[in-house]
Design a protein around this motif. Structure first.
Motif, PDB file in Angstrom:
ATOM      1  N   ALA A 242       0.848  -1.194   0.000  1.00 31.65           N
ATOM      2  CA  ALA A 242       0.000   0.000   0.000  1.00 31.65           C
ATOM      3  C   ALA A 242       0.884   1.245   0.000  1.00 31.65           C
ATOM      4  O   ALA A 242       1.919   1.279   0.661  1.00 31.65           O
ATOM      5  N   VAL A 243       0.459   2.253  -0.759  1.00 32.19           N
ATOM      6  CA  VAL A 243       1.141   3.549  -0.778  1.00 32.19           C
ATOM      7  C   VAL A 243       0.079   4.630  -0.609  1.00 32.19           C
ATOM      8  O   VAL A 243      -0.932   4.624  -1.307  1.00 32.19           O
ATOM      9  N   GLN A 244       0.316   5.542   0.315  1.00 32.69           N
ATOM     10  CA  GLN A 244      -0.571   6.679   0.518  1.00 32.69           C
ATOM     11  C   GLN A 244       0.126   7.908  -0.041  1.00 32.69           C
ATOM     12  O   GLN A 244       1.171   8.304   0.443  1.00 32.69           O
ATOM     13  N   VAL A 245      -0.450   8.487  -1.107  1.00 35.64           N
ATOM     14  CA  VAL A 245       0.121   9.685  -1.718  1.00 35.64           C
ATOM     15  C   VAL A 245      -0.574  10.915  -1.140  1.00 35.64           C
ATOM     16  O   VAL A 245      -1.800  10.945  -1.021  1.00 35.64           O
ATOM     17  N   ASP A 246       0.213  11.902  -0.776  1.00 34.62           N
ATOM     18  CA  ASP A 246      -0.267  13.147  -0.164  1.00 34.62           C
ATOM     19  C   ASP A 246      -1.137  12.872   1.063  1.00 34.62           C
ATOM     20  O   ASP A 246      -2.303  13.273   1.129  1.00 34.62           O
ATOM     21  N   PRO A 247      -0.548  12.221   2.081  1.00 34.75           N
ATOM     22  CA  PRO A 247      -1.327  11.842   3.278  1.00 34.75           C
ATOM     23  C   PRO A 247      -1.446  12.932   4.322  1.00 34.75           C
ATOM     24  O   PRO A 247      -1.610  12.645   5.489  1.00 34.75           O
ATOM     25  N   GLU A 248      -1.389  14.200   3.930  1.00 32.39           N
ATOM     26  CA  GLU A 248      -1.383  15.299   4.900  1.00 32.39           C
ATOM     27  C   GLU A 248      -2.515  15.192   5.918  1.00 32.39           C
ATOM     28  O   GLU A 248      -2.309  15.363   7.111  1.00 32.39           O
ATOM     29  N   ALA A 249      -3.714  14.889   5.477  1.00 29.72           N
ATOM     30  CA  ALA A 249      -4.849  14.810   6.401  1.00 29.72           C
ATOM     31  C   ALA A 249      -4.652  13.688   7.411  1.00 29.72           C
ATOM     32  O   ALA A 249      -5.058  13.795   8.561  1.00 29.72           O
ATOM     33  N   VAL A 250      -3.995  12.621   7.009  1.00 30.64           N
ATOM     34  CA  VAL A 250      -3.749  11.495   7.895  1.00 30.64           C
ATOM     35  C   VAL A 250      -2.691  11.853   8.930  1.00 30.64           C
ATOM     36  O   VAL A 250      -2.739  11.411  10.066  1.00 30.64           O
ATOM     37  N   LEU A 251      -1.736  12.703   8.553  1.00 24.15           N
ATOM     38  CA  LEU A 251      -0.612  13.021   9.422  1.00 24.15           C
ATOM     39  C   LEU A 251      -0.924  14.102  10.440  1.00 24.15           C
ATOM     40  O   LEU A 251      -0.243  14.221  11.435  1.00 24.15           O
TER      41      LEU A 251
END
Length: 93
Positions: free
Chosen positions: A74-83
């Motif tokens: 799995a790859v999360q691209v642009d995970p800003e909201a998650v971080l």
């Protein structure tokens, strides 16, 4: 993105150790699945993780291949909201 960057390029946070080795930063989704992190631009990575965060520019397919060697699919691209931490709750008045 400037003309020298391929549209498949992602910016991947890494950790550097004292012996010079570079390690990809992984996280876990809420369901426990190990996940690679990537950002669509260096600016997005710096906004989410800070200006000093070491990172590599890789093709998304290259990142996926590196992660697959680690058993990560799995790859999360642009995970800003998650971080970002959740906003504090306000007490009801």
């Amino acid at each position: 993105m400037n003309g020298s960057q391929h549209r498949d390029t992602v910016f991947v946070p890494v950790r550097l150790n004292g012996s010079g080795a570079t390690t990809l930063v992984l996280c876990r989704r809420p369901d426990g699945v190990r996940t690679g992190l990537a950002f669509g631009s260096a600016a997005a990575l710096e906004h989410a993780l800070g200006v000093g965060q070491p990172h590599l520019a890789l093709s998304l397919s290259g990142l996926r291949a590196m992660l697959a060697d680690l058993g990560v699919y799995a790859v999360q691209v642009d995970p800003e909201a998650v971080l970002r931490p959740p906003a504090p709750c306000r007490a009801a008045s």
